[in-house]
Enzyme design. Structure first.
Site, PDB file in Angstrom:
ATOM      1  N   SER A 189       0.780  -1.231   0.000  1.00  0.00           N
ATOM      2  CA  SER A 189       0.000   0.000   0.000  1.00  0.00           C
ATOM      3  C   SER A 189       0.814   1.284   0.000  1.00  0.00           C
ATOM      4  CB  SER A 189      -0.951   0.016   1.202  1.00  0.00           C
ATOM      5  OG  SER A 189      -0.228  -0.026   2.418  1.00  0.00           O
ATOM      6  N   HIS A 241      -5.442  -3.924  -2.016  1.00  0.00           N
ATOM      7  CA  HIS A 241      -5.159  -2.921  -3.042  1.00  0.00           C
ATOM      8  C   HIS A 241      -5.044  -3.532  -4.440  1.00  0.00           C
ATOM      9  CE1 HIS A 241      -4.620   0.752  -0.655  1.00  0.00           C
ATOM     10  NE2 HIS A 241      -4.216  -0.063   0.304  1.00  0.00           N
ATOM     11  N   LYS A 247     -12.050  -0.140  -0.829  1.00  0.00           N
ATOM     12  CA  LYS A 247     -11.161   0.539  -1.771  1.00  0.00           C
ATOM     13  C   LYS A 247     -11.793   0.563  -3.166  1.00  0.00           C
ATOM     14  CE  LYS A 247      -7.219  -0.191   1.199  1.00  0.00           C
ATOM     15  NZ  LYS A 247      -8.013  -0.596   2.371  1.00  0.00           N
TER      16      LYS A 247
END
Length: 395
Positions: free
Chosen positions: A184, A212, A243
């Protein structure tokens, strides 16, 4: 005796953080998370959200959430294990498994809860956990909850991982290899093919946190495991809806026994109130939208390539990033903080990342273009980066 304030350390600790410029300065959004948003009372370009696909304000997700409130109410009324599992929750888990091309999944209230709850039960006394040194804090905390022995290998160093596995062979009941799929802070991708090969060689369990990578890598955003063609070869995939999917919640996905094992073992699942209907319905809508319109992921990558190319041309160091996570490597903490402050004055919202979140001398501005940005917005932001970069002598 008895007169001293036992909570005085709150102020002492906070004052210490502020003196060292290590305290978080929280910005307030006054409206939805969009490429141009109202932050602290003024319109700015947002380049620090995790809203990769721009779905958090998508009309389809909002309609699904509203419809779920009308049909199911505001909350579930219980933990999942008692009376808090609605058909919506079960439908979402089927959708996740379908999307991930695996046999089962279990949805948690957050990605952090998924890591903390599952990792705490995967390994125990007599076991070994081997973890990448740059793994996310939720992995670190999940590992700390176990009684397993722990070893850490240098970031992405599969030769060191192999050595640790060779040394451990035959000495433990169970060996677990844990890695982020996408890291990240730097935006680089784990060497999953090599990790998978070593795990098979040494009969180790593989656990990939792809928070991610979901919605970003792989066919139609199916993640890092799909990206490398390793579906069915990684034992447990963990993902999040907070996300790229634009909502909130975490999950683990794997073989047909994983769901039942995890729901019987994970305290963060067993003992937490279940996600409200609106959230679950929006998660379902996000998966369906991505299945129907995978071109959203392609737009994210078009924007990413354009953005990175422009920053490199200006002379910025974007580190080792391979994904939309694009750090501007600035070195010293003060430089990163000054850069972010100057950018905000110019109307671009970013966040400085510095020690202890990253190593000393590795401070950066972490930025993320999204599928919702357009060329006009990106060009405006890039021009501000150039202006501030020259003002501060960074480029």
């Amino acid at each position: 005796m008895g007169e001293a304030d036992p909570t005085a350390f709150f102020k002492t600790d906070v004052d210490d953080l502020k003196t060292k410029n290590l305290d978080w300065k929280i910005r307030e959004l006054q409206g939805p998370s969009t490429p141009r948003a109202i932050v602290d009372g003024r319109e700015v370009i947002v380049l620090c959200s995790n809203n990769y696909l721009g779905l958090s304000n998508h009309s389809r997700l909002k309609k699904a959430a509203i419809a779920a409130v009308k049909k199911y109410g505001a909350g579930s009324g219980s933990v999942r294990a008692i009376a808090g599992t609605m058909d919506l929750h079960n439908n979402l888990e089927k959708k996740i498994a379908e999307f991930k091309h695996c046999e089962s999944s279990l949805y948690f209230q957050t990605g952090f809860a998924a890591n903390a709850g599952v990792l705490a039960q995967l390994a125990g006394e007599g076991d070994l956990i081997i973890s990448d040194e740059l793994n996310h804090g939720s992995i670190i905390d999940g590992v700390r909850l176990t009684k397993a022995e722990r070893k850490v290998y240098t970031h992405k160093n599969t030769a060191e991982l192999k050595k640790l596995l060779e040394e451990a062979h035959g000495k433990y009941r169970r060996i677990l290899i844990i890695t982020d799929g996408v890291f990240s802070m730097d935006g680089d991708i784990a060497p999953l093919p090599e990790i998978s090969k070593l795990a098979k060689q040494f009969n180790a369990i593989t656990y990939v946190d792809d928070a991610h990578g979901e919605g970003v890598l792989g066919e139609g955003g199916r993640g890092a495991v799909n990206h490398f063609g390793l579906e069915g070869k990684i034992d447990i995939e963990m993902g999040t809806f907070s996300k790229a999917f634009g909502v909130v919640g975490g999950y683990v996905a794997g073989n047909k026994y994983l769901r039942e094992w995890a729901l019987n073992k994970s305290r963060s699942w067993l003992l937490s109130g279940s996600a409200p209907p609106a959230v679950v319905a929006a998660c379902i809508a996000a998966i369906e939208l991505l299945q129907e319109k995978p071109q959203i992921v392609k737009k994210l990558w078009r924007n990413t390539r354009y953005y990175k190319k422009a920053l490199k041309k200006l002379g910025f160091d974007i580190g080792v990033s391979e994904t939309p996570i694009t750090p501007l490597m600035l070195g010293e903490s003060k430089t990163a903080q000054d850069f972010a402050a100057e950018l905000l004055k110019e109307g671009v919202f970013t966040i400085p990342i510095f020690f202890p979140m990253v190593a000393q001398g590795k401070a950066r501005i972490r930025t993320m273009p999204t599928a919702a940005h357009n060329k006009e917005i990106l060009d405006e932001a890039i021009s501000k980066f150039e202006k501030v970069g020259k003002r501060l002598g960074v480029i």
